[in-house]
Design a protein around this motif. Structure first.
Motif, PDB file in Angstrom:
ATOM      1  N   ILE A   1       1.264   4.351   7.108  1.00 22.92           N
ATOM      2  CA  ILE A   1       0.259   3.866   6.162  1.00 22.92           C
ATOM      3  C   ILE A   1      -0.907   3.236   6.915  1.00 22.92           C
TER       4      ILE A   1
ATOM      5  N   PRO B   1      -6.430   0.521   3.138  1.00 17.28           N
ATOM      6  CA  PRO B   1      -7.568   1.225   2.543  1.00 17.28           C
ATOM      7  C   PRO B   1      -8.904   1.012   3.242  1.00 17.28           C
TER       8      PRO B   1
ATOM      9  N   ARG C   1       2.520   2.047  -3.292  1.00 19.39           N
ATOM     10  CA  ARG C   1       1.500   2.342  -4.301  1.00 19.39           C
ATOM     11  C   ARG C   1       0.910   3.741  -4.135  1.00 19.39           C
ATOM     12  N   ASP C   2       0.800   4.226  -2.883  1.00 20.05           N
ATOM     13  CA  ASP C   2       0.017   5.430  -2.614  1.00 20.05           C
ATOM     14  C   ASP C   2       0.829   6.669  -2.275  1.00 20.05           C
ATOM     15  N   GLU C   3       2.044   6.526  -1.761  1.00 21.11           N
ATOM     16  CA  GLU C   3       2.841   7.700  -1.381  1.00 21.11           C
ATOM     17  C   GLU C   3       3.200   8.487  -2.641  1.00 21.11           C
TER      18      GLU C   3
ATOM     19  N   ARG D   1      -9.395   3.602   6.152  1.00 23.40           N
ATOM     20  CA  ARG D   1      -9.100   5.021   5.992  1.00 23.40           C
ATOM     21  C   ARG D   1     -10.361   5.848   6.244  1.00 23.40           C
TER      22      ARG D   1
ATOM     23  N   TYR E   1      -0.682  14.211  -7.411  1.00 21.72           N
ATOM     24  CA  TYR E   1      -0.824  13.487  -6.144  1.00 21.72           C
ATOM     25  C   TYR E   1      -0.599  14.367  -4.920  1.00 21.72           C
TER      26      TYR E   1
ATOM     27  N   TYR F   1       0.783  -1.231   0.000  1.00 19.92           N
ATOM     28  CA  TYR F   1       0.000   0.000   0.000  1.00 19.92           C
ATOM     29  C   TYR F   1       0.821   1.291   0.000  1.00 19.92           C
TER      30      TYR F   1
ATOM     31  N   LYS G   1       4.704   6.925  -6.029  1.00 17.77           N
ATOM     32  CA  LYS G   1       3.714   6.803  -7.103  1.00 17.77           C
ATOM     33  C   LYS G   1       4.207   7.499  -8.372  1.00 17.77           C
TER      34      LYS G   1
END
Length: 237
Positions: free
Chosen positions: A151, A154, A44-46, A157, A225, A41, A50
């Motif tokens: 983190i 998902p 993938r998301d930072e 969150r 982002y 995660y 990303k």
């Protein structure tokens, strides 16, 4: 799993039912799970990860996971768990923390001197931001708590779990004999949580300005982002 600290327990409504959560120092038997969560995660998301598609850069990803494992083995990371209906526990958030002096120790270990390009881009930006203010002079401390990532998975969150984890750093600092926590927050969500937790800016720069100052560090479409990176601190009295 080690016994949880009831002082760091909180409750949230999840799918119509009130659930018990708690934050504690990451237990030994959960370290591998924490790394898996970061691999799945965080990368993938930072925003910076990303932007350069770190998840598909095997060399950089492997290097980062190796660094993460060494950081986790400083035994000063935090994790949040939920108690499930069947009495089992699930890790829902991780914050990899360590004493600031540990970074140099890790980078001097065998296998860390040659940094892959993708990971080096991120490290160079982080080092540049950190060096904009002399923390020992600004905050009058030689050592402090820092972090390489927070983190929340998902499914959990939007419940301010990240805020609870950041707030638990006070407990961690007390255990480690530290009075300051300093972190570079790279995403707008984490920056908002840091503000709620009482963090203040040491350095705040837009990604556009950073790329002008460090043209060798390229982050394509980073503004999709995040717009800004913030190096922030909190002083525990």
């Amino acid at each position: 799993m080690e016994k949880k600290d009831s002082n760091l327990t909180f409750h949230r409504e999840v799918k119509g039912a009130v659930k018990k959560f708690w934050v504690q120092i990451l237990p030994e038997d959960q370290k591998k799970k924490a790394v898996e969560i970061f691999r799945k995660y965080f990368v993938r998301d930072e925003p910076m990860c990303k932007s350069i598609n770190l998840i598909d850069d095997k060399e950089s990803l492997d290097y980062y996971m190796k660094f993460l494992w060494c950081a986790i083995n400083q035994n000063s990371s935090l994790a949040c768990f939920i108690e499930l209906d069947d009495g089992q526990e699930e890790m829902v958030a991780v914050n990899v923390c360590y004493r600031n002096t540990a970074y140099k120790e890790i980078m001097e270990m065998p296998g860390f001197r040659d940094i892959p390009e993708g990971m080096n881009n991120i490290f160079e930006i982080l080092k540049y931001i950190i060096t904009q203010k002399e923390i020992p002079k600004e905050l009058e401390v030689a050592e402090y708590l820092t972090s390489i990532g927070l983190i929340v998975i998902p499914e959990y969150r939007g419940l301010n779990i990240g805020l609870q984890v950041l707030s638990a750093r006070k407990m961690l600092c007390e255990k480690m004999g530290l009075k300051v926590s300093v972190t570079t927050f790279t995403a707008p969500e984490s920056q908002r949580l840091a503000e709620k937790a009482g963090y203040k800016d040491l350095v705040s720069l837009t990604y556009d300005d950073l790329q002008k100052m460090k043209p060798s560090s390229i982050f394509p479409d980073i503004n999709k982002y995040a717009k800004r990176v913030r190096h922030m601190y909190i002083l525990y009295e």
